[in-house]
Design an enzyme around this catalytic site. Structure first.
Site, short mmCIF file in Angstrom:
data_model
loop_
_atom_site.label_atom_id
_atom_site.label_comp_id
_atom_site.label_asym_id
_atom_site.label_seq_id
_atom_site.Cartn_x
_atom_site.Cartn_y
_atom_site.Cartn_z
N SER A 64 0.84 -1.20 0.00
CA SER A 64 0.00 0.00 0.00
C SER A 64 0.88 1.25 0.00
O SER A 64 2.01 1.24 0.47
CB SER A 64 -0.90 0.03 1.23
OG SER A 64 -1.78 -1.07 1.24
N1 SAH Z 1 -0.71 -4.79 4.10
C1 SAH Z 1 -0.09 -5.11 2.83
C2 SAH Z 1 -1.01 -4.80 1.68
C3 SAH Z 1 -0.92 -5.86 0.67
S1 SAH Z 1 -2.16 -5.78 -0.59
C4 SAH Z 1 1.25 -4.42 2.70
O1 SAH Z 1 1.53 -3.49 3.48
O2 SAH Z 1 2.05 -4.83 1.86
C5 SAH Z 1 -3.47 -6.74 0.10
C6 SAH Z 1 -3.13 -8.16 0.44
O3 SAH Z 1 -4.37 -8.80 0.83
C7 SAH Z 1 -2.57 -9.00 -0.70
O4 SAH Z 1 -1.34 -9.54 -0.31
C8 SAH Z 1 -3.64 -10.08 -0.93
O5 SAH Z 1 -3.11 -11.33 -1.32
C9 SAH Z 1 -4.30 -10.16 0.44
N2 SAH Z 1 -5.67 -10.72 0.44
C10 SAH Z 1 -6.66 -10.58 -0.47
N3 SAH Z 1 -7.76 -11.25 -0.09
C11 SAH Z 1 -7.46 -11.85 1.10
C12 SAH Z 1 -8.18 -12.70 1.99
N4 SAH Z 1 -9.45 -13.07 1.75
N5 SAH Z 1 -7.55 -13.13 3.11
C13 SAH Z 1 -6.27 -12.75 3.39
N6 SAH Z 1 -5.53 -11.95 2.57
C14 SAH Z 1 -6.12 -11.51 1.44
#
Ligand code: SAH
Length: 213
Positions: A64
């Site tokens: 993000s």
């Molecule tokens: N907090 C992260 C943001 C990553 S983007 C950072 O700082 O890098 C969002 C993430 O949510 C992705 O890695 C994606 O694979 C995950 N995601 C999507 N749907 C999900 C679910 N149902 N359960 C767990 N993770 C999920």
């Protein structure tokens, strides 16, 4: 990759720019100044790591934007030892920010590749979440509930009931809700049945996926 004085200088600038964009919580800004974001990215992005932008982290996902991380974190009003559930571990950067604020972090990721990579990276950096889990965050972590707060870092089509149920009374759930564009939504649990809802502007996230592998 190393953390150098140059990186520290770029982090100080980033924190100053987030303050200008409206982030007021000094503890959050301090965490942004302390955490080496470039170490959460592939080395080819090192020069850009302190721009206020999202970047690819593999498996079609993104880290993000720092402003978004700071905005969501500020909404959580984290207190030391708060028990926090994070949905979407991704690169682990948001996890690291929460740990830096003294929270006990429980985090879930549904992409195995990212789960494995980040499970190795965080301990190597001396960052210790309470629990890292591979699975579907839609369901939360009922075995570890209730939580002082819950943060969802992917765009959710709706607010999962399971997450609302796993929030303590007085607890805060921060979740971007919507399909193409998401509205940052803060729910504060008033009692067993009632939640106060605040909508706090539009953001864009990768989607929260349910029951897909
Ligand atoms: N907090 C992260 C943001 C990553 S983007 C950072 O700082 O890098 C969002 C993430 O949510 C992705 O890695 C994606 O694979 C995950 N995601 C999507 N749907 C999900 C679910 N149902 N359960 C767990 N993770 C999920």
């Amino acid at each position: 990759m190393k953390d150098t004085a140059k990186h520290q200088g770029l982090r100080n600038k980033l924190a100053a720019s987030l303050r200008e964009k409206g982030i007021t919580d000094e503890r959050v800004l301090d965490a942004i100044r302390r955490i080496p974001r470039h170490l959460f990215l592939e080395s080819s992005f090192e020069d850009y790591a302190y721009q206020d932008k999202p970047f690819p982290i593999g498996a079609g996902q993104t880290i993000s934007q720092p402003y978004t991380v700071a905005f969501q974190t500020q909404l959580l009003e984290v207190k030391k030892d708060d028990k926090i559930l994070e949905i979407g571990t991704g690169s682990g950067y948001q996890t690291a920010v929460l740990v830096a604020l003294g929270a006990k972090v429980y985090t879930i990721e549904r992409q195995n590749e990212l789960f494995k990579k980040t499970s190795l990276l965080l301990p190597k950096m001396g960052i210790k979440p309470k629990h890292m889990s591979f699975g579907d965050g839609y369901k939360g972590l009922p075995n570890y509930a209730p939580f002082d707060s819950i943060i969802v870092t992917a765009g959710a089509p709706d607010i999962p009931n399971a997450l609302m149920a796993q929030l303590k009374i007085g607890g805060r759930l921060v979740i971007p809700v919507g399909e193409d564009v998401q509205v940052m939504t803060l729910l504060i649990r008033k009692n067993e049945k009632q939640f106060e809802k605040h909508e706090l502007g539009n953001f864009r996230f990768v989607p929260l996926l349910e029951n897909k592998n």
